[in-house]
Write an enzyme that holds these catalytic residues in place. Structure first.
Site, PDB file in Angstrom:
ATOM      1  N   LYS A 235      -3.028  45.875  26.646  1.00  0.00           N
ATOM      2  CA  LYS A 235      -2.698  45.056  25.613  1.00  0.00           C
ATOM      3  C   LYS A 235      -3.802  44.486  25.173  1.00  0.00           C
ATOM      4  O   LYS A 235      -4.173  44.316  23.787  1.00  0.00           O
ATOM      5  CB  LYS A 235      -1.669  44.055  26.019  1.00  0.00           C
ATOM      6  CG  LYS A 235      -0.906  43.090  25.032  1.00  0.00           C
ATOM      7  CD  LYS A 235      -1.827  41.723  25.241  1.00  0.00           C
ATOM      8  CE  LYS A 235      -2.243  41.008  26.383  1.00  0.00           C
ATOM      9  NZ  LYS A 235      -1.286  40.305  27.000  1.00  0.00           N
TER      10      LYS A 235
ATOM     11  N   GLU B 218       2.475  39.041  20.510  1.00  0.00           N
ATOM     12  CA  GLU B 218       0.928  39.662  20.528  1.00  0.00           C
ATOM     13  C   GLU B 218       1.000  40.787  19.918  1.00  0.00           C
ATOM     14  O   GLU B 218       0.038  41.501  19.005  1.00  0.00           O
ATOM     15  CB  GLU B 218       0.661  39.954  22.159  1.00  0.00           C
ATOM     16  CG  GLU B 218       0.441  38.518  22.829  1.00  0.00           C
ATOM     17  CD  GLU B 218       0.198  38.574  24.324  1.00  0.00           C
ATOM     18  OE1 GLU B 218      -0.382  37.592  24.846  1.00  0.00           O
ATOM     19  OE2 GLU B 218       0.503  39.480  24.991  1.00  0.00           O
TER      20      GLU B 218
ATOM     21  N   CYS C 203      -1.308  43.745  30.464  1.00  0.00           N
ATOM     22  CA  CYS C 203      -2.226  43.118  30.368  1.00  0.00           C
ATOM     23  C   CYS C 203      -3.539  43.819  29.618  1.00  0.00           C
ATOM     24  O   CYS C 203      -3.979  43.463  28.611  1.00  0.00           O
ATOM     25  CB  CYS C 203      -3.019  42.126  31.455  1.00  0.00           C
ATOM     26  SG  CYS C 203      -1.593  41.758  32.819  1.00  0.00           S
TER      27      CYS C 203
ATOM     28  N   GLU D 257     -16.445  21.834  22.047  1.00  0.00           N
ATOM     29  CA  GLU D 257     -16.923  20.455  22.111  1.00  0.00           C
ATOM     30  C   GLU D 257     -16.042  19.622  21.652  1.00  0.00           C
ATOM     31  O   GLU D 257     -15.741  18.356  22.136  1.00  0.00           O
ATOM     32  CB  GLU D 257     -18.180  20.316  21.240  1.00  0.00           C
ATOM     33  CG  GLU D 257     -18.028  20.507  19.811  1.00  0.00           C
ATOM     34  CD  GLU D 257     -19.456  20.158  19.019  1.00  0.00           C
ATOM     35  OE1 GLU D 257     -20.169  19.215  19.086  1.00  0.00           O
ATOM     36  OE2 GLU D 257     -19.718  21.141  18.251  1.00  0.00           O
TER      37      GLU D 257
ATOM     38  N   CYS E  60       0.387  45.691  34.925  1.00  0.00           N
ATOM     39  CA  CYS E  60      -0.822  44.963  34.268  1.00  0.00           C
ATOM     40  C   CYS E  60      -1.941  45.851  33.825  1.00  0.00           C
ATOM     41  O   CYS E  60      -2.378  45.873  32.545  1.00  0.00           O
ATOM     42  CB  CYS E  60      -1.254  44.091  35.147  1.00  0.00           C
ATOM     43  SG  CYS E  60      -2.744  43.239  34.508  1.00  0.00           S
TER      44      CYS E  60
ATOM     45  N   TYR F  98       5.749  36.082  24.258  1.00  0.00           N
ATOM     46  CA  TYR F  98       4.524  36.203  23.982  1.00  0.00           C
ATOM     47  C   TYR F  98       4.048  37.485  23.821  1.00  0.00           C
ATOM     48  O   TYR F  98       3.161  38.210  22.933  1.00  0.00           O
ATOM     49  CB  TYR F  98       3.523  35.656  25.273  1.00  0.00           C
ATOM     50  CG  TYR F  98       3.596  36.514  26.532  1.00  0.00           C
ATOM     51  CD1 TYR F  98       2.656  37.441  26.773  1.00  0.00           C
ATOM     52  CD2 TYR F  98       4.619  36.502  27.402  1.00  0.00           C
ATOM     53  CE1 TYR F  98       2.573  38.313  27.892  1.00  0.00           C
ATOM     54  CE2 TYR F  98       4.432  37.227  28.527  1.00  0.00           C
ATOM     55  CZ  TYR F  98       3.456  38.021  28.972  1.00  0.00           C
ATOM     56  OH  TYR F  98       3.324  39.075  29.930  1.00  0.00           O
TER      57      TYR F  98
ATOM     58  N   HIS G 179     -23.058  21.447  21.568  1.00  0.00           N
ATOM     59  CA  HIS G 179     -22.976  21.659  20.128  1.00  0.00           C
ATOM     60  C   HIS G 179     -24.058  22.834  19.629  1.00  0.00           C
ATOM     61  O   HIS G 179     -25.132  22.996  20.245  1.00  0.00           O
ATOM     62  CB  HIS G 179     -23.487  20.313  19.405  1.00  0.00           C
ATOM     63  CG  HIS G 179     -23.417  20.300  17.911  1.00  0.00           C
ATOM     64  ND1 HIS G 179     -21.955  20.205  17.588  1.00  0.00           N
ATOM     65  CD2 HIS G 179     -24.266  20.482  17.060  1.00  0.00           C
ATOM     66  CE1 HIS G 179     -22.338  20.153  15.907  1.00  0.00           C
ATOM     67  NE2 HIS G 179     -23.766  20.371  15.830  1.00  0.00           N
TER      68      HIS G 179
HETATM   69  P1  FAD Z   1       3.860  45.275  38.838  1.00  0.00           P
HETATM   70  O1  FAD Z   1       2.525  45.198  38.534  1.00  0.00           O
HETATM   71  O2  FAD Z   1       5.186  45.484  37.667  1.00  0.00           O
HETATM   72  O3  FAD Z   1       3.975  46.281  39.897  1.00  0.00           O
HETATM   73  C1  FAD Z   1       5.086  47.054  40.188  1.00  0.00           C
HETATM   74  C2  FAD Z   1       4.888  48.335  40.749  1.00  0.00           C
HETATM   75  O4  FAD Z   1       6.342  48.744  41.353  1.00  0.00           O
HETATM   76  C3  FAD Z   1       5.045  49.429  39.398  1.00  0.00           C
HETATM   77  O5  FAD Z   1       3.935  49.974  39.598  1.00  0.00           O
HETATM   78  C4  FAD Z   1       6.464  50.108  39.550  1.00  0.00           C
HETATM   79  O6  FAD Z   1       6.034  51.706  39.084  1.00  0.00           O
HETATM   80  C5  FAD Z   1       6.894  50.388  40.795  1.00  0.00           C
HETATM   81  N1  FAD Z   1       7.982  50.291  41.456  1.00  0.00           N
HETATM   82  C6  FAD Z   1       9.059  49.874  41.048  1.00  0.00           C
HETATM   83  N2  FAD Z   1      10.121  50.019  41.481  1.00  0.00           N
HETATM   84  C7  FAD Z   1       9.801  51.043  42.617  1.00  0.00           C
HETATM   85  C8  FAD Z   1      10.443  51.786  43.645  1.00  0.00           C
HETATM   86  N3  FAD Z   1      11.871  51.497  43.515  1.00  0.00           N
HETATM   87  N4  FAD Z   1       9.915  52.491  44.229  1.00  0.00           N
HETATM   88  C9  FAD Z   1       8.437  52.699  44.306  1.00  0.00           C
HETATM   89  N5  FAD Z   1       7.608  51.942  43.046  1.00  0.00           N
HETATM   90  C10 FAD Z   1       8.082  51.180  42.636  1.00  0.00           C
HETATM   91  N6  FAD Z   1       0.403  39.048  32.595  1.00  0.00           N
HETATM   92  C11 FAD Z   1      -0.628  38.088  32.786  1.00  0.00           C
HETATM   93  O7  FAD Z   1      -1.154  37.452  33.622  1.00  0.00           O
HETATM   94  N7  FAD Z   1      -1.390  38.505  31.294  1.00  0.00           N
HETATM   95  C12 FAD Z   1      -1.200  38.903  30.514  1.00  0.00           C
HETATM   96  O8  FAD Z   1      -2.003  39.015  29.141  1.00  0.00           O
HETATM   97  C13 FAD Z   1       0.015  39.954  30.569  1.00  0.00           C
HETATM   98  N8  FAD Z   1       0.231  40.854  29.596  1.00  0.00           N
HETATM   99  C14 FAD Z   1       1.200  41.512  29.645  1.00  0.00           C
HETATM  100  C15 FAD Z   1       1.824  42.589  28.640  1.00  0.00           C
HETATM  101  C16 FAD Z   1       2.644  43.307  28.936  1.00  0.00           C
HETATM  102  C17 FAD Z   1       3.128  44.237  27.485  1.00  0.00           C
HETATM  103  C18 FAD Z   1       3.716  43.255  29.888  1.00  0.00           C
HETATM  104  C19 FAD Z   1       4.700  44.078  30.004  1.00  0.00           C
HETATM  105  C20 FAD Z   1       3.236  42.426  30.956  1.00  0.00           C
HETATM  106  C21 FAD Z   1       2.129  41.552  30.794  1.00  0.00           C
HETATM  107  N9  FAD Z   1       2.010  40.647  31.789  1.00  0.00           N
HETATM  108  C22 FAD Z   1       0.846  39.797  31.601  1.00  0.00           C
HETATM  109  C23 FAD Z   1       2.623  40.508  32.957  1.00  0.00           C
HETATM  110  C24 FAD Z   1       2.203  41.187  34.227  1.00  0.00           C
HETATM  111  O9  FAD Z   1       1.926  42.742  33.943  1.00  0.00           O
HETATM  112  C25 FAD Z   1       2.895  41.131  35.521  1.00  0.00           C
HETATM  113  O10 FAD Z   1       2.919  39.636  35.596  1.00  0.00           O
HETATM  114  C26 FAD Z   1       2.458  41.616  36.523  1.00  0.00           C
HETATM  115  O11 FAD Z   1       2.029  43.142  36.627  1.00  0.00           O
HETATM  116  C27 FAD Z   1       3.277  41.593  37.839  1.00  0.00           C
HETATM  117  O12 FAD Z   1       2.941  42.273  39.050  1.00  0.00           O
HETATM  118  P2  FAD Z   1       3.812  42.773  40.224  1.00  0.00           P
HETATM  119  O13 FAD Z   1       3.106  43.114  41.163  1.00  0.00           O
HETATM  120  O14 FAD Z   1       4.775  41.660  40.522  1.00  0.00           O
HETATM  121  O15 FAD Z   1       4.527  44.120  39.414  1.00  0.00           O
END
Ligand code: FAD
Length: 447
Positions: free
Chosen positions: A52, A182, A49, A441, A44, A178, A436
């Site tokens: 983006k 976007e 997010c 509204e 994110c 999405y 308004h």
């Molecule tokens: P993440 O935030 O993905 O974190 C996972 C972490 O684990 C990463 O840092 C990764 O490097 C690390 N990792 C993975 N494997 C290992 C490993 N084996 N060892 C050590 N570290 C590891 N969501 C919204 O709500 N609104 C939005 O507008 C939105 N826009 C988005 C736009 C884009 C382009 C993308 C790709 C996603 C978007 N999302 C949005 C989705 C949102 O980013 C995810 O739902 C959210 O980040 C999920 O969080 P998480 O904690 O599950 O994983």
């Protein structure tokens, strides 16, 4: 807590869910470490997010500057410079990455850099160092899915898009979700010729069809190109970019190909088999309502479980896990009425049931729509209409769904989501006096 292990809790992945869980568990007195193989903040903050949305803001100026002249502003010599926006966005990402690191440090959470891989159910190898923990939370998120087609490596994904050296003159975006829509809106506004390529004839398939139709109509009028029912046979690298070959013959060239073809849970290379953790479709980790896997002390939250892939959901799951396991305050995430948005141009916002879902679930429904041209668009001479739709359960009068496309729809939708979640009736909407002149509204004026 027992000190048989190096840590009470090891979180794998410092993203939305992992950081929240680590911070809350530490606040409850647990000794916590987080393993992160890329950058603290996760998808994110680093490549989702946040960057983006900043690009969406940047893209909006294209039309705002044109409209400004109708509002009396004379602007000479306006031009867009991609490297300026890119670098400013990346600097903001760096700042947020620093803030996330500080938050973890201030909660005495140890960050261990490196790829994490289970050695057994209590021990994890992180970049060559073995760490043991009483509880392990898998919060490794998801990664872009790239189709298995010859030459796929010539395309980029959302991971790379924020770092482009220069603005492509033309871009093909494969996908209909999405993220595809976007980036299509963003790069079109920057002046790139965008083609959205989809293997079926439907984009945004979970969304209220009337809104999707409106987005298509407006996007076509703006000059975005769409190719539906398209199957790729191979991708060839050319001097200036890529050439896409289609199964039914024909080719299309572009400077850039962007894969926005879905996201798959990040479980490859995690060594789950060494810990005995079960996975399901696409490698998603299977969890119960309390985010527990089949191994009692191993939990998983966020995108890696492939339930609802949204940041606020991952955060809430991480928080519920930490309160439940370390705070003696068990609670579960309520997945009803999760609001969502598409930051396309114009954007969409939605909460609750679509009309079709409501007909299935409630039987008899009443549908209210407002199809209007926002006041600003009228003066700007911009022929773009907004569309709001309320779905009401006819037997109870409860508003079970709200869907909108138009300027600021996601901002407005968040407030409506409170009313829908609270099961307010259409009569209560109508009883509220309009504010308004606003676009919102319309929500209390639909008769
Ligand atoms: P993440 O935030 O993905 O974190 C996972 C972490 O684990 C990463 O840092 C990764 O490097 C690390 N990792 C993975 N494997 C290992 C490993 N084996 N060892 C050590 N570290 C590891 N969501 C919204 O709500 N609104 C939005 O507008 C939105 N826009 C988005 C736009 C884009 C382009 C993308 C790709 C996603 C978007 N999302 C949005 C989705 C949102 O980013 C995810 O739902 C959210 O980040 C999920 O969080 P998480 O904690 O599950 O994983």
């Amino acid at each position: 807590m027992s000190r048989t292990y190096d840590y009470d809790l090891l979180v794998i992945g410092a993203g939305s869910g992992g950081v929240r869980a680590a911070r809350i568990a530490a606040g409850h007195g647990a000794k916590v470490a987080v393993a992160e193989e890329y950058r603290v903040g996760g998808t994110c903050v680093i490549r989702g997010c946040v960057p983006k949305k900043l690009l969406v803001y940047g893209a909006h100026f294209a039309e705002d500057l044109v409209d400004a002249e109708r509002f009396g502003w004379q602007l000479q010599g306006k031009a867009f410079d991609w490297p300026t926006l890119r670098d400013n966005v990346l600097a903001e990402v760096d700042r947020l990455n620093g803030l996330y690191k500080n938050t973890l440090a201030s909660h005495e959470v140890t960050v261990i850099e490196g790829h994490a891989r289970f050695v057994d159910a209590h021990r994890v190898d992180i970049g060559g160092k073995t760490v043991s923990a009483g509880h392990i939370l898998i919060a490794t998120g998801a990664r872009p899915a790239v189709p298995d087609v010859e030459g796929a490596e010539h395309g980029i994904t959302s991971n790379e898009i924020f770092h482009l050296d220069r603005l492509p003159k033309s871009m093909i975006i494969a996908g209909g979700g999405y993220i595809a829509n976007e980036f299509a809106g963003v790069f079109h506004e920057f002046g790139t010729s965008v083609t959205l390529l989809n293997r079926s004839d439907k984009i945004l398939r979970e969304w209220e069809p009337a809104l999707v139709d409106r987005l298509l109509t407006i996007s076509l009028a703006k000059g975005l190109n769409f190719r539906f029912n398209c199957r790729l046979s191979r991708i060839e690298k050319t001097e200036s970019g890529v050439r896409l070959h289609f199964v039914d013959g024909g080719t299309q060239d572009a400077d850039q190909l962007l894969w926005a073809t879905g996201r798959v849970p990040n479980t490859e290379g995690l060594g789950l088999e060494a810990a005995g953790v079960e996975t399901g479709a696409l490698g998603a980790i299977l969890v119960d309502e309390a985010n527990a896997t089949n191994i009692k002390h191993i939990h998983a939250v966020g995108d890696v479980t492939n339930r609802v892939q949204l940041t606020p959901v991952a955060i809430r799951e991480g928080h519920a896990f930490a309160d439940s396991v370390f705070g003696n305050k068990p609670w579960r995430v309520d997945y009803r009425c999760i609001p969502s948005a598409v930051f396309s141009n114009p954007p969409l916002g939605s909460v609750g049931l679509t009309e079709a879902q409501a007909r299935d679930e409630c039987g008899s429904v009443r549908v209210y729509t407002s199809d209007f041209r926002p006041m600003k668009n009228v003066l700007a001479g911009r022929n773009e209409r907004a569309l709001y739709k309320l779905i009401v359960d006819a037997s109870t009068d409860v508003v079970v769904g709200a869907h909108m496309i138009g300027p600021d729809a996601p901002e407005i939708l968040q407030a409506v989501a409170i009313a829908v979640k609270a099961k307010l009736t259409k009569a209560q909407f109508d009883d509220t006096i309009a504010l308004h002149p606003t676009m919102s509204e319309e929500l209390v004026l639909m008769r």
